[in-house]
Structures are given as C-alpha cells and as structure tokens.
Scaffold this active site. Structure first.
Site, short mmCIF file in Angstrom:
data_model
loop_
_atom_site.label_atom_id
_atom_site.label_comp_id
_atom_site.label_asym_id
_atom_site.label_seq_id
_atom_site.Cartn_x
_atom_site.Cartn_y
_atom_site.Cartn_z
N CYS A 139 0.85 -0.87 -0.17
CA CYS A 139 0.05 0.31 -0.14
C CYS A 139 0.71 1.41 -0.29
CB CYS A 139 -1.16 -0.08 0.89
SG CYS A 139 0.17 0.25 2.79
N CYS A 158 -0.64 -5.35 7.46
CA CYS A 158 -0.51 -3.88 8.55
C CYS A 158 0.66 -4.51 8.92
CB CYS A 158 -1.87 -3.45 8.18
SG CYS A 158 -2.99 -3.11 7.33
FE1 FES Z 1 -1.05 -0.80 4.11
FE2 FES Z 1 -2.31 -0.91 6.26
S1 FES Z 1 -3.70 -0.52 4.84
S2 FES Z 1 -0.40 -0.33 6.36
#
Ligand code: FES
Length: 162
Positions: A33, A106
C-alpha cells in the site's frame, strides 16, 4: 478483528513519536500500500540481561498499522532482543483478534519495522564505518590518465575536496 480494541488503540496509541536517545531505529515501507512505519528501540541492562527498555514508533500509514505498532511497542518491553525477534505479526496483533485478509500486511509491516530496528542494533555494534577517504583504491590513476574517457564513461565517481 476486535473493532473496539482497534478503536481504543487508535484513539490512544501508546509510544507514539520519535525517540531521540534510541539505540536503534528501523524503517520499512509496505509494498502493498506504500505506507511506512519507523520504530525506535532503547535497551537497558536489567539484572545482567540486556532487555528492551522502551520502544516507540511513527507511522505514515493506516490505522491498523498504528494500532498494531502501539500494541507491539508495549509487548516487547522487558524482552531480550532474541525474544522480540521471534515475535510474528499475528502475535503482535493478537490483542486485536485475527486481522482481515486485506489488513494482514499492516501487521507484517510492524513486524518488519521491529525486526529492522532489532537487526540495526546488531549491525551497529561493530566499529563504525570510517569516514570515506577520497578515491584511494581506484579512481585517480585511471581518471588522471584518461580524463576524457573517464568523464564520458559516466562511471567514475567524482570526489570533491571540501
Ligand atoms: Fe497498508 Fe495498513 S493498509 S499498512
């Protein structure tokens, strides 16, 4: 995932912020992400054992990462480096319950930052790298004798005297 615990951790994250006197720091970015997390660790000597005295973090990322990092920095306090290195993402986030699939990375980002900080400490233990000396081993002879070729090759590192 326990939404209430997540909300609690987000509302009141523990150990958030830089640690200026830290012994080690680790930073990772998530390829999933693009978020980033940095973690600082300070060690202390407790009864002859070197343990993690405190840890803090800064997150440029999502709330789940902040919540897991908050839990992780509390969980590792008092542990040795080796004990902390053994902790996996799902253990660090255990208090939140199982993370949904799209949030698993995450927790892994927190594990990565923690490991980076723990490993950075051992990497800094040896002697610090000496200050770079101007191209002693390679460049000057070749660069001096073939200045035109060296300049046009684009592969010679130019060192400026300061
Ligand atoms: Fe990527 Fe949480 S959405 S670290």
């Amino acid at each position: 995932m326990d939404e209430q615990k997540l909300q609690d951790a987000i509302a009141n994250p523990q150990n958030l912020g830089e640690m200026p006197d830290a012994d080690a720091v680790g930073t990772v970015g998530s390829p999933d992400c693009g978020d980033m997390l940095r973690m600082w660790i300070k060690y202390a000597d407790k009864e002859g054992r070197k343990v993690i005295d405190k840890a803090s973090f800064q997150s440029f990322g999502c709330q789940t990462a902040i919540a897991v990092a908050s839990l992780a920095t509390q969980m590792i306090q008092g542990k040795t480096r080796e004990e902390a290195l053994r902790l996996k993402a799902d253990e660090l986030s255990a208090d939140l319950g199982p993370l949904p699939p799209m949030k698993i990375h995450c927790g892994q980002m927190v594990e990565g930052a923690l490991k980076a900080a723990l490993e950075a400490e051992s990497a800094t233990a040896p002697l610090p790298t000496p200050a770079p000396s101007p191209a002693t081993a390679t460049g000057p002879t070749l660069a001096d004798s073939l200045p035109g070729a060296a300049a046009s090759s684009g592969r010679v590192k130019i060192v400026f005297d300061t």
